[in-house]
Design a protein around this motif. Structure first.
Motif, PDB file in Angstrom:
ATOM      1  N   GLN A  12      28.288  30.247  25.835  1.00  0.00           N
ATOM      2  CA  GLN A  12      27.531  29.150  25.245  1.00  0.00           C
ATOM      3  C   GLN A  12      26.435  29.665  24.328  1.00  0.00           C
ATOM      4  O   GLN A  12      26.156  29.095  23.267  1.00  0.00           O
ATOM      5  N   LYS A  13      25.812  30.786  24.710  1.00  0.00           N
ATOM      6  CA  LYS A  13      24.802  31.390  23.843  1.00  0.00           C
ATOM      7  C   LYS A  13      25.429  31.886  22.538  1.00  0.00           C
ATOM      8  O   LYS A  13      24.803  31.817  21.472  1.00  0.00           O
ATOM      9  N   LEU A  14      26.663  32.388  22.642  1.00  0.00           N
ATOM     10  CA  LEU A  14      27.380  32.821  21.441  1.00  0.00           C
ATOM     11  C   LEU A  14      27.584  31.642  20.507  1.00  0.00           C
ATOM     12  O   LEU A  14      27.352  31.734  19.292  1.00  0.00           O
ATOM     13  N   VAL A  15      28.021  30.526  21.075  1.00  0.00           N
ATOM     14  CA  VAL A  15      28.252  29.314  20.290  1.00  0.00           C
ATOM     15  C   VAL A  15      26.968  28.836  19.628  1.00  0.00           C
ATOM     16  O   VAL A  15      26.957  28.445  18.458  1.00  0.00           O
ATOM     17  N   ASP A  16      25.852  28.876  20.394  1.00  0.00           N
ATOM     18  CA  ASP A  16      24.577  28.366  19.899  1.00  0.00           C
ATOM     19  C   ASP A  16      23.854  29.332  18.966  1.00  0.00           C
ATOM     20  O   ASP A  16      22.778  29.019  18.465  1.00  0.00           O
ATOM     21  N   ASN A  17      24.433  30.525  18.768  1.00  0.00           N
ATOM     22  CA  ASN A  17      23.810  31.545  17.928  1.00  0.00           C
ATOM     23  C   ASN A  17      22.455  31.988  18.482  1.00  0.00           C
ATOM     24  O   ASN A  17      21.512  32.250  17.753  1.00  0.00           O
ATOM     25  N   THR A  18      22.380  32.061  19.818  1.00  0.00           N
ATOM     26  CA  THR A  18      21.151  32.542  20.455  1.00  0.00           C
ATOM     27  C   THR A  18      21.395  33.807  21.263  1.00  0.00           C
ATOM     28  O   THR A  18      20.503  34.272  21.975  1.00  0.00           O
ATOM     29  N   ILE A  19      22.601  34.369  21.180  1.00  0.00           N
ATOM     30  CA  ILE A  19      22.945  35.534  21.983  1.00  0.00           C
ATOM     31  C   ILE A  19      22.313  36.789  21.390  1.00  0.00           C
ATOM     32  O   ILE A  19      22.312  36.991  20.170  1.00  0.00           O
ATOM     33  N   SER A  20      21.746  37.615  22.242  1.00  0.00           N
ATOM     34  CA  SER A  20      21.139  38.870  21.791  1.00  0.00           C
ATOM     35  C   SER A  20      22.188  39.972  21.782  1.00  0.00           C
ATOM     36  O   SER A  20      23.291  39.808  22.294  1.00  0.00           O
ATOM     37  N   GLU A  21      21.812  41.119  21.178  1.00  0.00           N
ATOM     38  CA  GLU A  21      22.728  42.262  21.129  1.00  0.00           C
ATOM     39  C   GLU A  21      23.086  42.719  22.543  1.00  0.00           C
ATOM     40  O   GLU A  21      24.241  43.008  22.850  1.00  0.00           O
ATOM     41  N   LYS A  22      22.080  42.766  23.416  1.00  0.00           N
ATOM     42  CA  LYS A  22      22.308  43.185  24.801  1.00  0.00           C
ATOM     43  C   LYS A  22      23.218  42.199  25.522  1.00  0.00           C
ATOM     44  O   LYS A  22      24.109  42.596  26.289  1.00  0.00           O
ATOM     45  N   GLU A  23      23.017  40.905  25.276  1.00  0.00           N
ATOM     46  CA  GLU A  23      23.849  39.890  25.920  1.00  0.00           C
ATOM     47  C   GLU A  23      25.276  39.921  25.395  1.00  0.00           C
ATOM     48  O   GLU A  23      26.230  39.677  26.143  1.00  0.00           O
ATOM     49  N   LEU A  24      25.443  40.244  24.108  1.00  0.00           N
ATOM     50  CA  LEU A  24      26.796  40.370  23.565  1.00  0.00           C
ATOM     51  C   LEU A  24      27.526  41.535  24.219  1.00  0.00           C
ATOM     52  O   LEU A  24      28.717  41.444  24.544  1.00  0.00           O
ATOM     53  N   ASP A  25      26.815  42.642  24.425  1.00  0.00           N
ATOM     54  CA  ASP A  25      27.396  43.775  25.151  1.00  0.00           C
ATOM     55  C   ASP A  25      27.830  43.350  26.556  1.00  0.00           C
ATOM     56  O   ASP A  25      28.920  43.691  27.008  1.00  0.00           O
ATOM     57  N   ARG A  26      26.947  42.604  27.215  1.00  0.00           N
ATOM     58  CA  ARG A  26      27.250  42.163  28.580  1.00  0.00           C
ATOM     59  C   ARG A  26      28.449  41.221  28.603  1.00  0.00           C
ATOM     60  O   ARG A  26      29.311  41.311  29.495  1.00  0.00           O
ATOM     61  N   LEU A  27      28.548  40.340  27.623  1.00  0.00           N
ATOM     62  CA  LEU A  27      29.689  39.421  27.536  1.00  0.00           C
ATOM     63  C   LEU A  27      30.993  40.188  27.400  1.00  0.00           C
ATOM     64  O   LEU A  27      31.984  39.900  28.087  1.00  0.00           O
ATOM     65  N   MET A  28      31.014  41.207  26.540  1.00  0.00           N
ATOM     66  CA  MET A  28      32.225  41.993  26.342  1.00  0.00           C
ATOM     67  C   MET A  28      32.585  42.754  27.617  1.00  0.00           C
ATOM     68  O   MET A  28      33.765  42.869  27.975  1.00  0.00           O
ATOM     69  N   GLU A  29      31.572  43.276  28.295  1.00  0.00           N
ATOM     70  CA  GLU A  29      31.818  44.013  29.545  1.00  0.00           C
ATOM     71  C   GLU A  29      32.402  43.100  30.622  1.00  0.00           C
ATOM     72  O   GLU A  29      33.317  43.486  31.360  1.00  0.00           O
ATOM     73  N   LEU A  30      31.876  41.880  30.719  1.00  0.00           N
ATOM     74  CA  LEU A  30      32.382  40.929  31.705  1.00  0.00           C
ATOM     75  C   LEU A  30      33.835  40.561  31.427  1.00  0.00           C
ATOM     76  O   LEU A  30      34.657  40.475  32.347  1.00  0.00           O
ATOM     77  N   ILE A  31      34.150  40.355  30.161  1.00  0.00           N
ATOM     78  CA  ILE A  31      35.538  40.039  29.802  1.00  0.00           C
ATOM     79  C   ILE A  31      36.446  41.205  30.161  1.00  0.00           C
ATOM     80  O   ILE A  31      37.545  41.034  30.712  1.00  0.00           O
ATOM     81  N   ASN A  32      35.972  42.422  29.866  1.00  0.00           N
ATOM     82  CA  ASN A  32      36.785  43.604  30.122  1.00  0.00           C
ATOM     83  C   ASN A  32      37.024  43.837  31.612  1.00  0.00           C
ATOM     84  O   ASN A  32      38.079  44.329  32.016  1.00  0.00           O
ATOM     85  N   SER A  33      36.044  43.439  32.456  1.00  0.00           N
ATOM     86  CA  SER A  33      36.169  43.685  33.894  1.00  0.00           C
ATOM     87  C   SER A  33      36.790  42.511  34.645  1.00  0.00           C
ATOM     88  O   SER A  33      37.009  42.590  35.845  1.00  0.00           O
TER      89      SER A  33
END
Length: 415
Positions: A12-33
């Motif tokens: 949702q943060k990605l959609v709202d354009n409020t996601i930080s660089e650290k949060e984007l990293d975390r999102l990718m890690e969660l998807i990968n795991s």
């Protein structure tokens, strides 16, 4: 369940354009795991439903925002896959899954892309301008698809019908000349700061691209027509001779026409001059749109350099040591009586860093030096032997300090 909630919130943060660089990293890690099926049928399904209903709050995101995010997503996907598989390109079994991930991300951020084997509806493919600070080598295909390229990877590029167009072996992408075609189809190769890459065109012409460069070129040249490519940045050309099909490189307002030769062309948007250095053969330079048969063109001989000044609309030609301008292709940084402001630009592109000079004394300082495998810190230490200064490094930024500042109060990183 906890991961699903975190995924949903970060998405949702990605959609709202409020996601930080650290949060984007975390999102990718969660998807990968996470389990791929759970991701596809859970959080992705939820947001795909929003796509289908058109309930996407895209007003907060500009086109430039989306293009930068595209580069980051592609890089992070490649990095995750490299760590997970120990390979530097997408394993075939993961292509569809990660394509779906990328497609969802890019739809949610308003960028045209692809989902698995189906193109998303769009009036025209996006044009991704080269982001020299992305750290990612990208290849844009004719239909708008964007592929990341690892310098140690291997891949094959095919048409929609499965015919081989090009193959990559490590740091070289080579196109083949096979089936005839009746129209030009273009690819664009983007090289970020801190990287170099080799390209072999379908006619056998070899192009070595320097950091922060972009080249647009036909997948195959057409019989009976000139061979024309478009460059931003710097490249060394070793052109295959073909009198019936002259080779032309366009750099902004300037065209360089050759039959078969070796030359270096430098055109960075931030530079005032377009520089052409001829090593072997002959080239003719003329303004885009000019009649080459008139006296509006200029010819170079080997060992000469032409500088077209974009501001003054003037050209100067002089004899030079060509090695000064071509040493970069062999891994050297070579400076001969060069002012620091010019050296700084080259260092920034070579190391993918930014350098801020607060000292007030280095901008016009002249240096002569040759480096090859030295780090940026080692290079700065060498310059300090001539003109003393102090600096700090903060991530990818180097600040050359005003010596009137109390250095004891600041963290210092030097060798």
């Amino acid at each position: 369940m906890q991961n699903a909630n975190k995924l949903d919130k970060l998405f949702q943060k990605l959609v709202d354009n409020t996601i930080s660089e650290k949060e984007l990293d975390r999102l990718m890690e969660l998807i990968n795991s996470s389990d791929p099926d759970e991701v596809k049928h859970g959080v992705l399904a939820k947001h795909w439903e929003k796509v289908n209903k058109g309930n996407l709050p895209l007003k907060k995101r500009t086109k430039d925002d989306s293009e930068v995010l595209l580069q980051k997503i592609l890089y992070k996907i490649e990095h995750i896959d490299k760590k997970k598989k120990g390979r530097t390109f997408f394993p075939h079994s993961n292509v569809r899954f990660w394509s779906g991930i990328a497609a969802t991300f890019l739809l949610l951020t308003g960028v045209y892309f692809y989902n698995q084997n189906t193109l998303v509806n769009s009036t025209e493919p996006i044009i991704i301008e080269n982001d020299p600070n992305s750290g990612v080598i990208t290849l844009q295909l004719e239909n708008g698809d964007i592929e990341t390229i690892s310098e140690t990877g291997e891949r094959k590029i095919t048409t929609s019908s499965g015919n081989l167009v090009a193959s990559q072996q490590g740091n070289t992408l080579q196109y083949i000349s096979a089936e005839a075609q009746d129209k030009l189809v273009y690819n664009t190769l983007n090289i970020p700061h801190g990287r170099q890459f080799d390209l072999v065109l379908s006619d056998g012409t070899k192009v070595k691209l320097n950091s922060g460069s972009s080249i647009k070129y036909p997948v195959r040249f057409l019989k009976g027509q000139e061979r024309k490519v478009f460059l931003k940045g710097e490249a060394y050309f070793d052109v295959t001779r073909d009198r019936a099909h002259p080779f032309i490189v366009n750099a902004d307002e300037m065209n360089i026409k050759v039959l078969g030769t070796q030359f270096n062309l430098s055109f960075y948007p931030e530079d005032e001059d377009i520089s052409t250095v001829l090593v072997e053969g002959a080239v003719v330079l003329y303004k885009d749109g000019a009649d080459i048969s008139t006296n509006t063109s200029s010819q170079l001989a080997p060992g000469q350099r032409a500088e077209w000044n974009k501001v003054n609309n003037t050209m100067t030609i002089k004899e030079v040591d060509t090695n000064i301008f071509t040493a970069w292709k062999d891994g050297y940084l070579l400076f001969k009586a060069s002012p620091f402001h010019s050296i700084r630009s080259k260092l920034e592109r070579h190391f993918n860093i930014s350098i801020e000079d607060r000292s007030g004394k280095l901008q016009d300082q002249i240096y002569t030096a040759t480096f090859r495998n030295e780090t940026i810190e080692e290079i700065l230490e060498a310059f300090k032997e001539d003109t003393h200064f102090e600096y700090i490094r903060e991530g990818s930024k180097i600040v050359i300090l005003d010596t009137n500042i109390n250095l004891k109060k600041m963290p210092m990183k030097t060798n």
